[in-house]
Design a protein around this motif. Structure first.
Motif, short mmCIF file in Angstrom:
data_model
loop_
_atom_site.label_atom_id
_atom_site.label_comp_id
_atom_site.label_asym_id
_atom_site.label_seq_id
_atom_site.Cartn_x
_atom_site.Cartn_y
_atom_site.Cartn_z
N ALA A 75 0.82 -1.22 0.00
CA ALA A 75 0.00 0.00 0.00
C ALA A 75 0.85 1.27 0.00
N THR A 76 2.14 1.14 0.35
CA THR A 76 3.01 2.33 0.39
C THR A 76 3.67 2.61 -0.98
N ILE A 77 3.41 1.76 -1.96
CA ILE A 77 3.93 2.02 -3.32
C ILE A 77 3.12 3.16 -3.91
N ASP A 78 3.79 4.20 -4.39
CA ASP A 78 2.98 5.32 -4.89
C ASP A 78 3.05 5.51 -6.40
N MET A 79 3.60 4.52 -7.12
CA MET A 79 3.54 4.56 -8.59
C MET A 79 3.97 3.20 -9.15
N ILE A 80 3.31 2.77 -10.23
CA ILE A 80 3.73 1.54 -10.91
C ILE A 80 4.01 1.88 -12.38
N VAL A 81 5.23 1.57 -12.81
CA VAL A 81 5.60 1.77 -14.21
C VAL A 81 5.94 0.40 -14.78
N PHE A 82 5.22 0.00 -15.80
CA PHE A 82 5.26 -1.38 -16.28
C PHE A 82 5.69 -1.39 -17.75
N ALA A 83 6.86 -1.98 -18.01
CA ALA A 83 7.34 -2.08 -19.39
C ALA A 83 6.94 -3.42 -19.98
N THR A 84 6.23 -3.37 -21.09
CA THR A 84 5.89 -4.61 -21.78
C THR A 84 5.52 -4.34 -23.23
N THR A 85 5.77 -5.36 -24.04
CA THR A 85 5.37 -5.34 -25.45
C THR A 85 4.25 -6.35 -25.66
N THR A 86 3.99 -7.13 -24.61
CA THR A 86 2.99 -8.19 -24.71
C THR A 86 1.98 -8.03 -23.57
N PRO A 87 1.20 -6.93 -23.59
CA PRO A 87 0.22 -6.71 -22.53
C PRO A 87 -0.87 -7.77 -22.54
N ASP A 88 -1.48 -8.00 -21.37
CA ASP A 88 -2.58 -8.98 -21.30
C ASP A 88 -3.71 -8.56 -22.22
N LYS A 89 -4.06 -7.28 -22.15
CA LYS A 89 -5.20 -6.76 -22.92
C LYS A 89 -4.78 -5.48 -23.62
N VAL A 90 -5.57 -5.07 -24.63
CA VAL A 90 -5.30 -3.76 -25.25
C VAL A 90 -5.45 -2.68 -24.17
N PHE A 91 -6.48 -2.79 -23.38
CA PHE A 91 -6.60 -2.01 -22.16
C PHE A 91 -7.53 -2.74 -21.21
N PRO A 92 -7.48 -2.49 -19.91
CA PRO A 92 -6.59 -1.57 -19.20
C PRO A 92 -5.12 -1.96 -19.34
N SER A 93 -4.25 -1.02 -19.00
CA SER A 93 -2.81 -1.29 -19.05
C SER A 93 -2.49 -2.44 -18.10
N THR A 94 -1.40 -3.15 -18.39
CA THR A 94 -1.01 -4.26 -17.52
C THR A 94 -0.61 -3.72 -16.15
N ALA A 95 -0.16 -2.46 -16.10
CA ALA A 95 0.16 -1.83 -14.81
C ALA A 95 -1.09 -1.75 -13.93
N CYS A 96 -2.23 -1.41 -14.54
CA CYS A 96 -3.48 -1.33 -13.76
C CYS A 96 -3.90 -2.73 -13.30
N LEU A 97 -3.70 -3.72 -14.17
CA LEU A 97 -4.05 -5.10 -13.78
C LEU A 97 -3.18 -5.54 -12.61
N LEU A 98 -1.91 -5.18 -12.66
CA LEU A 98 -0.98 -5.55 -11.59
C LEU A 98 -1.34 -4.82 -10.29
N GLN A 99 -1.70 -3.56 -10.43
CA GLN A 99 -2.08 -2.77 -9.24
C GLN A 99 -3.22 -3.46 -8.49
N GLN A 100 -4.21 -3.93 -9.28
CA GLN A 100 -5.36 -4.63 -8.70
C GLN A 100 -4.90 -5.90 -7.98
N ARG A 101 -4.01 -6.67 -8.63
CA ARG A 101 -3.51 -7.92 -8.03
C ARG A 101 -2.78 -7.67 -6.70
#
Ligand code: UT7
Length: 325
Positions: A75-101
């Motif tokens: 919970a103390t992480i205040d930003m997620i930057v996710f580098a990928t060329t093979t995202p799970d979905k076109v959107f939401p970004s994989t960073a948002c998916l990871l944030q949820q996880r």
């Protein structure tokens, strides 16, 4: 006068899918040989995501390990930057998916697309936010399931790539951390390394080659070697440092011959270079953070040492980061 803020590493993690595909396995798929692959690339095997296993699945495991090493509350992480060329979905970004996880809510989370240079780009972005006081604890991830965009009938590319994820947690500190980052691109090389179609440029036929990676390997190789030694010099010059002040080279893992040539130009011994390409091939944006994690966890990289990370990839894009661990 306010104190200078640096981005320091407080945790790293990596995750590789269980399934291993050896060069001998590939001999049954295409006209190739274990000997050819080893001699030309240094690769012996690669990991392949299981059916249904996604880039975010791999990233989640790598991130949990980084969080555990740092001993922090996610919970103390205040930003997620996710580098990928093979995202799970076109959107939401994989960073948002990871944030949820990870059970985090509210902090900014976004993807970066710079292919094999993606992680270095993401580190550079994270560093700008930390240095300016906009973020204090940033999770930077590089994760890929390249096997999904590989043409398993094309021997010139399918031997080169693998799946995996790496994660690094950076925190604001008044002690040196990242000294500088350098990122570049030159779009004129589009056709040397690309996937010909995408969500907006639809494939013109059912030919698998339209939806998978295509590369003019030989031409990419030459540009990569020259560009990587140039960026190393650019990085040292920016810090008024000399080659002998580098303790570790943590390079993008595309081809052992490229890594060796770059290390030689820097005057580094084999022992100062982290090599993982033999075990997991080219994992694009995941390759640098996975190599970094391996060398930190096995005790090769020690606190206070100076690390040069660098990468080159599709775009073309290239970049580097110089940091103190
Ligand atoms: O991460 C992004 C950046 N990517 C890179 O940096 C990759 C850069 N490129 C490379 O790593 C190398 O160029 C490759 C490993 C892709 C290829 O090595 P190369 O020494 O440049 O070989 P080549 O492409 O010049 O091919 C040499 C020969 C060709 O046969 P001919 O025309 O000489 O008869 C190829 O058809 O090797 C043949 N070949 C193969 N033979 C056995 C190509 N792929 C294979 C294969 N197995 N898998």
């Amino acid at each position: 006068m306010s104190e200078k803020i640096y981005s320091r590493i407080i945790g790293t993690g990596r995750y590789l899918p269980e399934k291993i595909l050896t060069n001998h396995d590939l001999e049954t798929l295409v006209d190739t040989s274990d000997q050819w692959i080893r001699e030309r690339t240094g690769i012996e095997q690669r990991h392949i995501a299981a059916e249904g296993q996604t880039t975010c699945d791999l990233a989640e495991q790598a991130s949990l390990k980084a969080i555990e090493m740092a001993g922090i509350d996610p919970a103390t992480i205040d930003m997620i930057v996710f580098a990928t060329t093979t995202p799970d979905k076109v959107f939401p970004s994989t960073a948002c998916l990871l944030q949820q996880r990870l059970g985090i809510r509210g902090c900014p989370a976004f993807d970066i697309q710079a292919v094999c240079t993606g992680f270095v780009y993401a580190v550079s972005v994270a560093d700008q936010f930390i240095k300016t006081g906009m973020a204090k604890r940033v999770l930077v991830v590089g994760a890929e399931t390249l096997s999904r965009i590989t043409n398993w009938q094309d021997r010139t590319t399918c031997i080169l790539f693998g799946d995996g994820a790496g994660a690094v947690l950076f925190e604001a500190s008044n002690q040196p951390g990242i000294l500088s980052t350098h990122i570049h691109a030159d779009g004129q090389y589009e056709d040397l390394l690309h996937v010909p179609s995408g969500p907006s440029k639809l494939p013109q036929s059912d030919d698998i080659a339209e939806k998978t990676m295509a590369m003019k390997g030989n031409e990419v190789f030459k540009v990569a070697v020259n560009t990587l030694s140039r960026i190393a010099n650019e990085t040292l010059d920016a810090n008024n440092m000399t080659k002998d002040q580098i303790d570790w080279l943590v390079p993008h893992q595309a081809n052992l011959r490229i890594i060796t040539a770059t290390a030689k130009k820097l005057g580094l011994s084999d022992k100062q270079v982290v090599v993982t390409v033999n075990k997991h091939a080219n994992t694009s944006s995941a390759s640098v953070p996975m190599a970094l994690d391996e060398a930190i966890r096995d005790g090769r990289i020690q606190p206070g040492q100076t690390i040069l990370m660098e990468a080159f990839g599709g775009g073309f894009t290239w970049g580097s980061a110089l940091l103190k661990y």
